[in-house]
Design a protein around this motif. Structure first.
Motif, PDB file in Angstrom:
ATOM      1  N   UNK A  15       0.818  -1.214   0.000  1.00  0.00           N
ATOM      2  CA  UNK A  15       0.000   0.000   0.000  1.00  0.00           C
ATOM      3  C   UNK A  15       0.852   1.264   0.000  1.00  0.00           C
ATOM      4  N   UNK A  16       1.864   1.326   0.870  1.00  0.00           N
ATOM      5  CA  UNK A  16       2.684   2.543   0.950  1.00  0.00           C
ATOM      6  C   UNK A  16       3.494   2.748  -0.324  1.00  0.00           C
ATOM      7  N   UNK A  17       4.085   1.675  -0.815  1.00  0.00           N
ATOM      8  CA  UNK A  17       4.982   1.803  -1.970  1.00  0.00           C
ATOM      9  C   UNK A  17       4.210   2.089  -3.250  1.00  0.00           C
ATOM     10  N   UNK A  18       3.249   1.224  -3.577  1.00  0.00           N
ATOM     11  CA  UNK A  18       2.570   1.333  -4.871  1.00  0.00           C
ATOM     12  C   UNK A  18       1.384   2.280  -4.829  1.00  0.00           C
ATOM     13  N   UNK A  19       0.447   2.023  -3.931  1.00  0.00           N
ATOM     14  CA  UNK A  19      -0.824   2.740  -3.962  1.00  0.00           C
ATOM     15  C   UNK A  19      -0.714   4.172  -3.461  1.00  0.00           C
ATOM     16  N   UNK A  20       0.354   4.468  -2.721  1.00  0.00           N
ATOM     17  CA  UNK A  20       0.509   5.840  -2.242  1.00  0.00           C
ATOM     18  C   UNK A  20       1.671   6.542  -2.941  1.00  0.00           C
ATOM     19  N   UNK A  21       2.879   6.070  -2.734  1.00  0.00           N
ATOM     20  CA  UNK A  21       4.033   6.821  -3.235  1.00  0.00           C
ATOM     21  C   UNK A  21       4.157   6.761  -4.755  1.00  0.00           C
ATOM     22  N   UNK A  22       4.134   5.571  -5.336  1.00  0.00           N
ATOM     23  CA  UNK A  22       4.268   5.484  -6.795  1.00  0.00           C
ATOM     24  C   UNK A  22       3.096   6.155  -7.488  1.00  0.00           C
ATOM     25  N   UNK A  23       1.902   5.936  -6.970  1.00  0.00           N
ATOM     26  CA  UNK A  23       0.743   6.610  -7.567  1.00  0.00           C
ATOM     27  C   UNK A  23       0.895   8.123  -7.508  1.00  0.00           C
ATOM     28  N   UNK A  24       1.419   8.653  -6.394  1.00  0.00           N
ATOM     29  CA  UNK A  24       1.619  10.100  -6.264  1.00  0.00           C
ATOM     30  C   UNK A  24       2.644  10.602  -7.285  1.00  0.00           C
ATOM     31  N   UNK A  25       3.706   9.836  -7.497  1.00  0.00           N
ATOM     32  CA  UNK A  25       4.717  10.236  -8.485  1.00  0.00           C
ATOM     33  C   UNK A  25       4.141  10.227  -9.897  1.00  0.00           C
ATOM     34  N   UNK A  26       3.371   9.198 -10.232  1.00  0.00           N
ATOM     35  CA  UNK A  26       2.760   9.129 -11.560  1.00  0.00           C
ATOM     36  C   UNK A  26       1.762  10.264 -11.764  1.00  0.00           C
ATOM     37  N   UNK A  27       0.961  10.545 -10.737  1.00  0.00           N
ATOM     38  CA  UNK A  27      -0.019  11.629 -10.846  1.00  0.00           C
ATOM     39  C   UNK A  27       0.658  12.981 -11.052  1.00  0.00           C
ATOM     40  N   UNK A  28       1.884  13.114 -10.533  1.00  0.00           N
ATOM     41  CA  UNK A  28       2.621  14.368 -10.689  1.00  0.00           C
ATOM     42  C   UNK A  28       3.375  14.435 -12.013  1.00  0.00           C
ATOM     43  N   UNK A  29       3.268  13.372 -12.831  1.00  0.00           N
ATOM     44  CA  UNK A  29       3.869  13.391 -14.151  1.00  0.00           C
ATOM     45  C   UNK A  29       5.284  12.845 -14.227  1.00  0.00           C
ATOM     46  N   UNK A  30       5.744  12.172 -13.174  1.00  0.00           N
ATOM     47  CA  UNK A  30       7.098  11.642 -13.172  1.00  0.00           C
ATOM     48  C   UNK A  30       7.131  10.222 -13.741  1.00  0.00           C
ATOM     49  N   UNK A  31       8.305   9.799 -14.148  1.00  0.00           N
ATOM     50  CA  UNK A  31       8.508   8.475 -14.744  1.00  0.00           C
ATOM     51  C   UNK A  31       9.051   7.539 -13.675  1.00  0.00           C
ATOM     52  N   UNK A  32       8.479   6.338 -13.559  1.00  0.00           N
ATOM     53  CA  UNK A  32       8.852   5.413 -12.488  1.00  0.00           C
ATOM     54  C   UNK A  32       9.311   4.086 -13.057  1.00  0.00           C
ATOM     55  N   UNK A  33      10.506   3.667 -12.651  1.00  0.00           N
ATOM     56  CA  UNK A  33      10.974   2.295 -12.843  1.00  0.00           C
ATOM     57  C   UNK A  33      10.796   1.582 -11.510  1.00  0.00           C
TER      58      UNK A  33
END
Length: 394
Positions: A15-33
């Motif tokens: 939940x913390x890694x994917x559903x919160x932090x990664x989702x927040x980065x994607x919503x802000x327009x950043x690229x995630x590996x």
């Protein structure tokens, strides 16, 4: 930014890694590996990330996963602006070439204190490993950036580090009142987290028409107990379910259980499940860990029972069943407190802004180091070295 996120311990849909932090980065327009054990957990990655599969570190079988993570980080992380690590094991896997990158360790728990609750660590080794863990934390603090999941973790470190607490998404619309039929638990199941106590609660309530539903992965020793309890028909165990779906299953329940034992790692750590129950209007039944007591005491969102007393927890469930006004009021208070204090998008903005600021600082520092010397500066330095009897090679 290009952000490289890595875990070998946590489930890829944590939940913390994917559903919160990664989702927040994607919503802000950043690229995630995202480097994670997708195959080991039978997970299909999100389409809008770049997934990289690694083995999972479980029990005493961790060295292979650490080595694989080191190799993968050496290939992928140099192209990232920020490398975000989620496991203390990964502090041993940071390649030398990353030491000049912005590497961030997201501190999920008090690692040294948590050793007492990790059954895979031989008991005689636990006191010997604690100073090793503290040294590793201190070295990491000197070399890299830290994010803390709890205010209570500040005392472990010499410097100030930002806190990104484990909050949750809270709906704008108040949830439906709790029912009188179900008790739920959402989270990982272990002995230290009260798994055996919850099985006993289910056994005591089974004949009264109250269903106990446990949602989450489980340690090996706990899985044996859960399967036996399912065969008895006294509870339902779903296994791992992604956080968003797990909380939808939990919605409307009469009570949410958080029966953590009195372990050092839990004494200054807020159980995320307590906040998640509150956010969905579910009355909380919790043991008296100090952060939970403070939150439940200030919000009036639940009931507190003694450690390792399943009979007391079962009685708390019965009290809620017999008093619909009480459970409705506890659910309402919990929702209102969660909406006011624990809505994740507020923390998401701060989390993304913090990574962006660290990335900018690293780029500015690199740019300053890369600026070539002017001819005049070089000539002055050459003259100085010549006067000192040394040479300066262009």
């Amino acid at each position: 930014m290009r952000v490289c996120v890595c875990t070998i311990v946590h489930h890829p849909e944590d939940a913390r890694i994917l559903h919160r932090q990664i989702r927040a980065l994607l919503d802000a327009g950043h690229e995630v590996t995202y480097i994670a054990p997708f195959r080991a957990c039978n997970v299909t990655p999100w389409r809008n990330i770049h997934p990289v599969d690694v083995p999972r570190a479980t029990g005493r079988h961790r060295l292979r996963a650490v080595r694989a993570a080191r190799a993968v980080l050496a290939r992928h992380a140099p192209y990232a602006d920020v490398v975000l690590l989620h496991d203390p094991e990964l502090l041993l896997a940071i390649p030398r070439k990353l030491r000049q990158r912005t590497v961030v360790w997201d501190v999920h728990e008090d690692t040294a204190a948590a050793l007492s609750a990790k059954g895979w660590v031989p008991r005689p080794l636990r006191p010997l490993l604690r100073p090793v863990v503290r040294y590793l934390e201190s070295r990491t603090e000197r070399r890299h950036r830290l994010l803390l999941a709890e205010e209570g973790y500040r005392s472990r470190f010499q410097r100030e580090h930002p806190v990104v607490p484990n909050t949750t998404y809270v709906s704008d619309t108040p949830p439906e009142p709790p029912d009188d039929r179900r008790v739920v638990y959402v989270g990982h199941l272990s002995m230290a987290r009260g798994a055996a106590d919850m099985i006993e609660v289910a056994r005591q309530l089974h004949g009264e028409g109250i269903a106990v539903e446990l949602i989450g992965s489980a340690d090996a020793d706990v899985r044996v107990l859960l399967r036996a309890a399912q065969l008895e028909g006294i509870l339902r165990w779903y296994g791992f379910v992604p956080n968003d779906r797990a909380l939808r299953i939990a919605e409307g329940a009469m009570a949410g259980l958080a029966l953590l034992h009195d372990e050092p790692n839990y004494r200054h750590s807020m159980p995320t499940k307590v906040i998640e129950y509150m956010a969905r209007g579910i009355p909380v039944i919790t043991t008296p860990n100090p952060p939970a007591v403070d939150l439940i005491g200030s919000s009036g969102a639940g009931l507190i029972v003694d450690f390792q007393q399943p009979g007391a927890a079962a009685d708390a469930v019965r009290r809620l069943r017999e008093d619909p006004e009480l459970r409705t009021e506890l659910g309402r208070r919990g929702y209102e407190t969660a909406r006011a204090r624990f809505h994740w998008p507020v923390q998401a903005e701060r989390f993304v802004a913090r990574l962006e600021s660290w990335s900018r600082a690293a780029h500015d520092e690199a740019a300053e180091e890369a600026v070539p010397e002017s001819p005049a500066t070089f000539i002055d330095k050459a003259a100085e070295h010549t006067a000192n009897g040394t040479s300066l090679t262009a």
